[in-house]
Design an enzyme around this catalytic site. Sequence first.
Site, PDB file in Angstrom:
ATOM      1  N   GLN A  43       0.802  -1.187  -0.088  1.00 34.07           N
ATOM      2  CA  GLN A  43      -0.205   0.093  -0.014  1.00 34.07           C
ATOM      3  C   GLN A  43       0.825   1.391   0.000  1.00 34.07           C
ATOM      4  OE1 GLN A  43      -2.224  -1.129   3.509  1.00 34.07           O
ATOM      5  NE2 GLN A  43      -4.050  -1.170   2.243  1.00 34.07           N
ATOM      6  N   ASP A  95      -3.180   0.680  -4.276  1.00 33.55           N
ATOM      7  CA  ASP A  95      -3.962   1.686  -3.397  1.00 33.55           C
ATOM      8  C   ASP A  95      -3.131   3.384  -4.082  1.00 33.55           C
ATOM      9  OD1 ASP A  95      -5.193   0.042  -2.145  1.00 33.55           O
ATOM     10  OD2 ASP A  95      -3.948   0.300  -0.225  1.00 33.55           O
ATOM     11  N   ASP A 124      -6.697  -2.883  -5.837  1.00 25.17           N
ATOM     12  CA  ASP A 124      -7.725  -1.533  -5.295  1.00 25.17           C
ATOM     13  C   ASP A 124      -6.861  -0.218  -5.507  1.00 25.17           C
ATOM     14  OD1 ASP A 124      -9.036  -3.931  -4.523  1.00 25.17           O
ATOM     15  OD2 ASP A 124      -8.017  -3.663  -2.577  1.00 25.17           O
TER      16      ASP A 124
END
Length: 190
Positions: free
Chosen positions: A40, A63, A84
């Site tokens: 992330q 992310d 994501d």
Amino acid sequence: MPQLKVPNIDCYFLFEAVTGKGFVAVNITFQNTAGSSKHQAVAVRNGADMSVFYNCSFEGYQDTLYAHSLRQFYKNCNIYGTVDFIFGNAAAIFQNCNIYPRLPMQNQFNAITAQGRTDPNQNTGFSIWNCYIVAAKFANWGQGSYTSNRVTWKGYHQIDGKNADEFTVYKFIQGDMWLPMTGVPFRAGL
């Protein structure tokens, strides 16, 4: 820490989050250079109501773009990532954008969006209009690469014009009231 790269200027700025109401960014690249092995790593965290990003690029891996909250509008933007990479709990519209999934790490798969709503009564989500979702310069392989093998779970359906109208600039983010002041072109309805 994410960096802000200003085009045509040979400098970088540290960048963490956007929170000012009515924030507008034009022709800017937001880049996180942590790489996929750092997992992330946000390039931009946007929590600014009535914010606009026009002709911008968001470059990262997992992310990349944290569309945190409130009403957001993205036009003619490029968004790169792996897992994501567009996520959060905003009411965000993406018009005429290019979304580029990058090659993920071993045992990962590309998931473009992750909506973070926990309250079913909230009016949030991601509305993706006239965008291209194309693999970044990596080969397309694996079971998920065949379009005939896409999701079939309960609740999946194709929406009609009446349903789609609820996710327009006019209805979803009330953009016809505030976007004209930014000078950024937009399409209000279907």
